[in-house]
Design an enzyme around this catalytic site. Structure first.
Site, PDB file in Angstrom:
ATOM      1  N   GLY A 193       0.793  -1.342   0.111  1.00 62.52           N
ATOM      2  CA  GLY A 193       0.070  -0.041   0.267  1.00 62.52           C
ATOM      3  C   GLY A 193       0.881   1.204  -0.067  1.00 62.52           C
ATOM      4  O   GLY A 193       2.139   1.190  -0.621  1.00 62.52           O
ATOM      5  N   CYS A 194       0.265   2.205   0.548  1.00 61.93           N
ATOM      6  CA  CYS A 194       1.040   3.623   0.579  1.00 61.93           C
ATOM      7  C   CYS A 194       2.482   3.415   1.202  1.00 61.93           C
ATOM      8  O   CYS A 194       2.497   2.814   2.267  1.00 61.93           O
ATOM      9  CB  CYS A 194       0.468   4.734   1.240  1.00 61.93           C
ATOM     10  SG  CYS A 194       1.165   6.232   1.533  1.00 61.93           S
TER      11      CYS A 194
END
Length: 169
Positions: free
Chosen positions: A9-10
């Site tokens: 993810g981020c």
């Protein structure tokens, strides 16, 4: 020194957990797995480069084993979500363990199988395990984001934090 690359993810949320470990030399945010050399953040977010946000970890194998990094990786992600992580959606946020050699590949695959068999999650473990590709550093403002922007980091990681508390701690 050895390298590990994890996408979960981020990348802002993937730095701190690894930086805090003994034996870690550096954790850098960047992009990998795509077909555009030296992409910008804007290009990656456009979902046209094939890249995913990731962290590159340089570690001392005399102090910490790759298998320990893989175990910590699982605890930072939702391994049942192939289409992004938490509030971050799309291929550029897909979960991937990138391996550099057969040993790393075997460790990652065995760990994924063990997690599936553990029954911790009812849904299948869908995190991909792929051969490492060139890693391109993200822009400076993304590096160590959690230290530079603690309030924004806390806001952007709330959904992840809640999931991790419920499923891993």
């Amino acid at each position: 020194m050895e390298r590990a690359i994890f996408a979960g993810g981020c990348f802002w949320c993937m730095v701190q957990p690894f930086e805090e470990l003994d034996g870690i030399v550096s954790v850098r945010s960047g992009y990998t797995g795509g077909h555009v050399p030296n992409p910008s953040y804007e290009q990656v977010c456009s979902k046209t480069t094939g890249h995913t946000e990731a962290v590159e970890i340089i570690f001392d194998p005399q102090k910490i084993d790759y298998s320990d990094l893989v175990e910590l990786y699982w605890q930072q992600t939702d391994p049942t979500d192939a289409f992004g992580q938490f509030e971050d959606r799309g291929d550029n946020y897909r979960p991937v363990i990138f391996y550099f050699d057969e040993r790393q590949k075997e460790i990652a695959e065995q760990s994924r199988e063990n997690l599936q068999l553990s029954g911790r999650f009812q849904d299948p473990i869908v995190t991909q395990i792929e051969e490492a590709q060139p890693f391109y550093l993200a822009e400076d403002y993304h590096q160590a984001f959690y230290r530079k922007n603690p309030e924004r980091y806390a806001q952007s990681s709330k959904q992840r934090h809640d999931f991790l508390e419920e499923n891993w701690h």
